[in-house]
Design a protein around this motif. Structure first.
Motif, PDB file in Angstrom:
ATOM      1  N   SER A 151       0.814  -1.216   0.000  1.00 17.54           N
ATOM      2  CA  SER A 151       0.000   0.000   0.000  1.00 17.54           C
ATOM      3  C   SER A 151       0.847   1.264   0.000  1.00 17.54           C
ATOM      4  CB  SER A 151      -0.925   0.003   1.221  1.00 17.54           C
ATOM      5  OG  SER A 151      -0.164  -0.064   2.424  1.00 17.54           O
ATOM      6  N   VAL A 166      -8.797  -1.016  -3.423  1.00 16.53           N
ATOM      7  CA  VAL A 166      -7.826  -2.102  -3.315  1.00 16.53           C
ATOM      8  C   VAL A 166      -8.006  -3.091  -4.450  1.00 16.53           C
ATOM      9  CG1 VAL A 166      -6.914  -3.958  -1.861  1.00 16.53           C
ATOM     10  CG2 VAL A 166      -7.791  -1.851  -0.807  1.00 16.53           C
ATOM     11  N   ALA A 204      -3.885   0.383  -2.781  1.00 20.45           N
ATOM     12  CA  ALA A 204      -3.258  -0.830  -2.285  1.00 20.45           C
ATOM     13  C   ALA A 204      -3.584  -1.985  -3.216  1.00 20.45           C
ATOM     14  CB  ALA A 204      -3.724  -1.153  -0.862  1.00 20.45           C
ATOM     15  N   ILE A 221       4.917   1.851  -3.970  1.00 18.41           N
ATOM     16  CA  ILE A 221       4.341   1.520  -2.661  1.00 18.41           C
ATOM     17  C   ILE A 221       5.352   1.854  -1.570  1.00 18.41           C
ATOM     18  CG2 ILE A 221       2.938  -0.339  -3.614  1.00 18.41           C
ATOM     19  CD1 ILE A 221       5.003  -2.217  -2.014  1.00 18.41           C
TER      20      ILE A 221
END
Length: 337
Positions: A151, A166, A204, A221
């Protein structure tokens, strides 16, 4: 005696074949770059081993980097249409086609690819995986190392994911995303995850260290929570008609390195690469890792338990498949440990 007969006679005296048969060439498609681990270290050596074992009957030519078709979601169709003879396929990109295999996507079930991949093959061998599995020649059935949460913001507890967009690589994992109060986003393939994150489409993704390295997610990330939220089923499939057309010797070479042997080979290599990729990525110092303690792990289990309940309810023979797979995993874990 004709000139041709003289040539054949001379060749017979010399103990050679005048007109050697040309090896059958099979096209093996991979959407991964040629230097990516699965393609370079697993699929290509497998193809070389099969070719060598065929005694000149067969040559398997790799087409990596999407040279036959770039989209991972196209790989299955290419085999069915004969564009490729063999391909590495992610069932999650073809929802409904290999539904039973999505049991592997359930959270807190798969401990590793080493254990999970042979367990997947046993499920097929024992007749639990049916439908489209029987329409193709199955060469290998595998699972990834468990996917966790990569994430752009810290994720320590399930509630940290509420409202976050997500991505997950399969429909069952998307159910787990929804159970966490996040917004499930499908249709994003591995090669496009980093771009989707950088553009703010998702915050994410469920993934693992090998994919982070292969698809350069490490550039976008900053956090990784190691809760095991489901593995990715994977297949190597062959056009059945093409397989049936081969000589017995060519078939024997393919069979020798396929099935359980291929799943074991895949699992060990995949997990070894996970460890290497993790060390390399963490050495760069850009990713903060969160490893849930016992209480946090139970919170994650409780938060995603509904995904397993729904899978069992929504799939024909869901409980039987789940129970058989759990047993297969336990037996394989005992064997390798």
């Amino acid at each position: 005696m004709t000139y041709l007969n003289k040539l054949l006679g001379a060749a017979a005296l010399l103990g050679i074949t005048a007109f050697p048969a040309t090896a059958e060439t099979l096209r093996f498609s991979s959407f991964e770059p040629p230097v990516a681990h699965v393609t370079k270290e697993i699929l290509t050596p497998w193809a070389e081993d099969v070719s060598a074992a065929s005694n000149g009957e067969l040559t398997i030519q790799m087409f990596p980097g999407g040279s036959l078709g770039r989209n991972p979601a196209q790989q299955l169709q290419m085999v069915e249409d004969g564009v490729a003879d063999i391909a590495w396929v992610i069932p999650g990109y073809s929802p409904g086609r290999f539904q039973e295999s999505t049991v592997a996507e359930l959270p807190f079930l798969i401990p590793s690819s080493t254990v999970g991949s042979p367990a997947m093959w046993k499920m097929y061998e024992d007749g639990h995986f049916k439908g489209d599995f029987n329409k193709l020649k199955m060469l290998g059935i595998f699972v990834s190392y468990p996917n966790s949460i990569a994430s752009t913001a810290p994720v320590e507890a399930p509630e940290d994911m509420k409202g976050m967009n997500v991505r997950a690589p399969g429909p069952t994992m998307l159910s787990a995303v929804e159970a966490l109060g996040a917004v499930p986003v499908g249709g994003i393939t591995g090669p496009t995850v980093a771009e989707s994150i950088s553009r703010g489409l998702i915050g994410a993704t469920f993934t693992q260290w090998g994919a982070i390295e292969t698809f350069r997610m490490g550039d976008v990330i900053s956090h990784f929570n190691t809760a095991p939220l489901g593995a990715t089923p994977m297949l190597v499939v062959m056009n059945r008609a093409k397989y049936d057309s081969l000589s017995d010797e060519a078939k024997a070479a393919i069979d020798k390195f396929s099935g359980a042997a291929f799943s074991e080979r895949f699992g060990k290599s995949f997990d070894d690469n996970i460890a290497e990729a993790r060390d390399e990525l963490l050495a760069q110092g850009n990713i903060t890792v969160s490893e849930p303690d016992e209480a946090q792990t139970q919170a994650w289990r409780d938060a995603v338990a509904i995904a397993t309940e729904q899978w069992i309810e929504q799939n024909e023979n869901g409980q039987a498949i789940y129970d058989a797979f759990t047993t297969a995993i336990e037996e394989e874990a005992a064997r390798v440990n």
